[in-house]
Write an enzyme that holds these catalytic residues in place. Structure first.
Site, mmCIF file in Angstrom:
data_model
loop_
_atom_site.group_PDB
_atom_site.id
_atom_site.type_symbol
_atom_site.label_atom_id
_atom_site.label_comp_id
_atom_site.label_asym_id
_atom_site.label_seq_id
_atom_site.Cartn_x
_atom_site.Cartn_y
_atom_site.Cartn_z
ATOM 1 N N SER A 30 0.823 -1.213 0.000
ATOM 2 C CA SER A 30 0.000 0.000 0.000
ATOM 3 C C SER A 30 0.857 1.262 0.000
ATOM 4 O O SER A 30 1.719 1.433 0.857
ATOM 5 C CB SER A 30 -0.871 0.054 1.250
ATOM 6 O OG SER A 30 -1.631 -1.100 1.362
ATOM 7 N N HIS A 61 -4.224 0.836 -4.437
ATOM 8 C CA HIS A 61 -3.439 -0.085 -5.245
ATOM 9 C C HIS A 61 -3.817 0.041 -6.713
ATOM 10 O O HIS A 61 -4.989 0.038 -7.042
ATOM 11 C CB HIS A 61 -3.714 -1.538 -4.841
ATOM 12 C CG HIS A 61 -3.195 -1.884 -3.497
ATOM 13 N ND1 HIS A 61 -2.025 -2.565 -3.302
ATOM 14 C CD2 HIS A 61 -3.672 -1.626 -2.276
ATOM 15 C CE1 HIS A 61 -1.818 -2.713 -2.023
ATOM 16 N NE2 HIS A 61 -2.801 -2.152 -1.374
ATOM 17 N N HIS A 83 -5.139 -9.512 -0.994
ATOM 18 C CA HIS A 83 -5.129 -9.688 0.464
ATOM 19 C C HIS A 83 -6.152 -10.751 0.879
ATOM 20 O O HIS A 83 -7.241 -10.829 0.317
ATOM 21 C CB HIS A 83 -5.497 -8.383 1.167
ATOM 22 C CG HIS A 83 -4.502 -7.288 0.990
ATOM 23 N ND1 HIS A 83 -4.599 -6.361 -0.018
ATOM 24 C CD2 HIS A 83 -3.384 -6.976 1.703
ATOM 25 C CE1 HIS A 83 -3.578 -5.510 0.080
ATOM 26 N NE2 HIS A 83 -2.824 -5.866 1.102
ATOM 27 N N TYR A 85 -7.915 -10.589 3.495
ATOM 28 C CA TYR A 85 -9.118 -9.928 4.030
ATOM 29 C C TYR A 85 -10.107 -9.516 2.935
ATOM 30 O O TYR A 85 -11.259 -9.208 3.213
ATOM 31 C CB TYR A 85 -8.762 -8.717 4.910
ATOM 32 C CG TYR A 85 -8.073 -7.571 4.203
ATOM 33 C CD1 TYR A 85 -8.762 -6.725 3.334
ATOM 34 C CD2 TYR A 85 -6.719 -7.320 4.412
ATOM 35 C CE1 TYR A 85 -8.126 -5.677 2.688
ATOM 36 C CE2 TYR A 85 -6.072 -6.275 3.777
ATOM 37 C CZ TYR A 85 -6.787 -5.464 2.910
ATOM 38 O OH TYR A 85 -6.144 -4.442 2.277
ATOM 39 N N GLU A 86 -9.657 -9.497 1.686
ATOM 40 C CA GLU A 86 -10.572 -9.158 0.596
ATOM 41 C C GLU A 86 -11.479 -10.331 0.250
ATOM 42 O O GLU A 86 -12.412 -10.196 -0.529
ATOM 43 C CB GLU A 86 -9.781 -8.737 -0.645
ATOM 44 C CG GLU A 86 -9.049 -7.415 -0.467
ATOM 45 C CD GLU A 86 -8.122 -7.112 -1.628
ATOM 46 O OE1 GLU A 86 -8.549 -6.383 -2.531
ATOM 47 O OE2 GLU A 86 -6.985 -7.612 -1.631
ATOM 48 N N ALA A 113 2.933 -1.944 4.019
ATOM 49 C CA ALA A 113 2.725 -0.888 4.996
ATOM 50 C C ALA A 113 2.184 -1.589 6.242
ATOM 51 O O ALA A 113 1.359 -2.496 6.124
ATOM 52 C CB ALA A 113 1.699 0.106 4.475
ATOM 53 N N MET A 211 -1.277 -6.850 7.465
ATOM 54 C CA MET A 211 -2.286 -7.770 6.932
ATOM 55 C C MET A 211 -1.839 -8.480 5.650
ATOM 56 O O MET A 211 -2.671 -8.836 4.810
ATOM 57 C CB MET A 211 -3.587 -6.999 6.674
ATOM 58 C CG MET A 211 -4.109 -6.252 7.897
ATOM 59 S SD MET A 211 -5.562 -5.284 7.499
ATOM 60 C CE MET A 211 -5.720 -4.273 8.994
ATOM 61 N N SER A 212 -0.548 -8.673 5.485
ATOM 62 C CA SER A 212 -0.081 -9.293 4.229
ATOM 63 C C SER A 212 1.249 -10.014 4.453
ATOM 64 O O SER A 212 1.595 -10.372 5.576
ATOM 65 C CB SER A 212 0.097 -8.207 3.162
ATOM 66 O OG SER A 212 1.156 -7.341 3.500
ATOM 67 N N ASN A 235 2.215 3.851 10.934
ATOM 68 C CA ASN A 235 1.511 4.372 12.113
ATOM 69 C C ASN A 235 1.942 3.582 13.339
ATOM 70 O O ASN A 235 2.410 2.457 13.212
ATOM 71 C CB ASN A 235 -0.010 4.214 11.916
ATOM 72 C CG ASN A 235 -0.407 2.784 11.619
ATOM 73 O OD1 ASN A 235 -0.257 2.303 10.495
ATOM 74 N ND2 ASN A 235 -0.863 2.081 12.625
ATOM 75 N N HIS A 247 -6.966 4.437 7.298
ATOM 76 C CA HIS A 247 -6.288 3.966 6.086
ATOM 77 C C HIS A 247 -5.683 5.145 5.323
ATOM 78 O O HIS A 247 -4.609 5.026 4.731
ATOM 79 C CB HIS A 247 -7.271 3.198 5.206
ATOM 80 C CG HIS A 247 -6.639 2.602 3.983
ATOM 81 N ND1 HIS A 247 -5.676 1.615 4.054
ATOM 82 C CD2 HIS A 247 -6.797 2.876 2.666
ATOM 83 C CE1 HIS A 247 -5.285 1.302 2.828
ATOM 84 N NE2 HIS A 247 -5.946 2.061 1.973
HETATM 85 N N1 HPA Z 1 -2.296 -2.793 11.715
HETATM 86 C C1 HPA Z 1 -2.459 -3.693 10.711
HETATM 87 N N2 HPA Z 1 -2.187 -3.416 9.450
HETATM 88 C C2 HPA Z 1 -1.725 -2.195 9.158
HETATM 89 C C3 HPA Z 1 -1.523 -1.216 10.153
HETATM 90 C C4 HPA Z 1 -1.833 -1.531 11.500
HETATM 91 O O1 HPA Z 1 -1.682 -0.719 12.424
HETATM 92 N N3 HPA Z 1 -1.052 -0.111 9.509
HETATM 93 C C5 HPA Z 1 -0.955 -0.425 8.199
HETATM 94 N N4 HPA Z 1 -1.350 -1.685 7.976
#
Ligand code: HPA
Length: 273
Positions: A30, A61, A83, A85-86, A113, A211-212, A235, A247
Site C-alpha cells: 500500500s 493499489h 489480500h 481480508y478481501e 505498509a 495484513m499481508s 503508524n 487507512h
Molecule cells: N495494523 C495492521 N495493518 C496495518 C496497520 C496496523 O496498524 N497499519 C498499516 N497496515
C-alpha cells in the site's frame, strides 16, 4: 493446492507478451507502488488480463504486473497485491508468487505498509523483516502438497534470507537511510487490532503488525526462493497513541517515505546477484 498446469498457463501467457526473463520479483505494498514507475522499458499487464489471476480491489493499489529493467536487472513487480481480508483464498493470494517462480524469479522482495508495535519505532520508519509470526491460524500450504512446487514440510528458520538482509543493511548504511529491524506479525484484518491485541502481539515478540506478506513469504520459501521483506511503518499500532487509526493516514505516510523507500530498494536490486 496450486495447480501446476494453471501456473504454467499463466507463465506461458506472460512469456508470449514479453521477451524479458525476470530473476528478481517484487510485491509492492500500500502506497509503495511508485517504485514500479522506476522500471525502465516497462511492460505492463493489468491483473484482469492475466489468466488465473484474481482481481485486487484494495484502495491505494493499482493492479498490474510490471516487467522491465531496474538498475540493469530484469524485474517483475506486482503493483498491488491480493489480500486475504478481501475474501481471496490463500491460493489466490499467493498464485502470483508461483507464477514468478515459474518465470525464473529466484529472489523476491516483499514490501508492505504496517503498524509499529515496538514503541521505539516511529511512523515513517522503514523496517527490515527478520522473522514473522503467523497469527491468522491458517497457512497457504494447507491441502495436498504438490511435490513439483516444493516439499511437504518446508523449513522456515531463514524465511527472510540472511544474504539479502545483509545487502539491505549495507545499502541502508551507505545511503544513510535509517532501517529498523524486527519481527512482523500477520493479522487477518480488515479491522485493525484492538489495544489489548496490540499488547498481546508485543508480548508474543512482534515489532510490527500488518495484513499481508506472510502467505507470500511462506509460498516463496516453499518454492525455494530467497525472500527479502521490507515494511514501511505507517503508524503506531492501535492504543499506543491516543488517536484512531485510518487507512488514509497509512497511505499518506507510505507515500511520504516514497523517496527513501525507492532509493533503498533500487540500491538493494543493484547489489543483488
Ligand atoms: N495494523 C495492521 N495493518 C496495518 C496497520 C496496523 O496498524 N497499519 C498499516 N497496515
Amino acid at each position: 493446492m496450486q495447480r501446476l498446469q494453471e501456473i504454467l498457463e499463466t507463465r506461458d501467457f506472460i512469456m508470449s507478451k514479453t521477451d524479458n526473463q525476470p530473476k528478481i520479483g517484487m510485491i509492492l505494498g500500500s502506497g509503495l507502488g511508485s517504485l514500479a514507475n522506476e522500471i525502465e522499458n516497462p511492460f505492463k499487464i493489468p491483473y484482469s488480463e492475466i489468466p488465473h489471476f484474481a482481481k485486487s480491489e484494495a484502495i491505494g493499489h493499482a493492479n498490474e504486473l510490471v516487467i522491465g529493467q531496474l538498475k540493469g536487472k530484469t524485474v517483475v513487480a506486482m503493483k498491488g497485491r491480493f489480500h486475504y481480508y478481501e475474501g481471496y483464498t490463500l491460493d489466490e493470494v499467493t498464485f502470483p508468487v508461483r507464477v514468478m517462480k515459474a518465470l525464473g524469479v529466484e529472489q523476491l522482495i516483499i514490501t508492505n505498509a504496517c503498524g509499529a508495535v515496538n514503541t521505539d519505532f516511529n511512523p515513517g520508519d522503514l523496517m527490515l523483516i527478520t522473522d514473522h509470526i503467523n497469527l491468522v491460524g491458517t497457512n497457504p500450504l494447507i491441502g495436498p502438497n504438490n511435490d513439483e512446487l516444493g516439499t511437504r514440510f518446508p523449513d522456515l528458520s531463514q524465511t527472510y534470507h540472511p544474504d539479502l538482509r545483509n545487502i539491505a543493511s549495507k545499502v541502508a548504511k551507505e545511503k544513510n537511510i535509517s532501517l529498523q529491524q524486527g519481527v512482523y506479525a500477520w493479522w487477518s484484518g480488515p479491522a485493525y487490532e484492538t489495544p489489548a491485541e496490540i499488547r498481546m502481539i508485543r508480548t508474543l515478540g512482534a515489532d510490527a503488525v500488518g495484513m499481508s506478506t506472510v502467505p507470500e513469504a511462506i509460498v516463496a520459501v516453499h518454492g525455494k526462493m530467497k525472500v527479502l521483506g521490507i515494511s514501511c511503518l505507517t503508524n503506531m499500532a492501535c492504543g499506543i497513541l491516543d488517536q484512531p487509526l485510518s487507512h488514509d493516514e497509512v497511505i499518506e505516510v507510505a507515500s511520504k517515505v516514497r523517496t527513501q523507500f525507492v532509493g533503498l530498494v533500487k540500491g538493494i536490486v543493484e547489489e543483488m546477484e
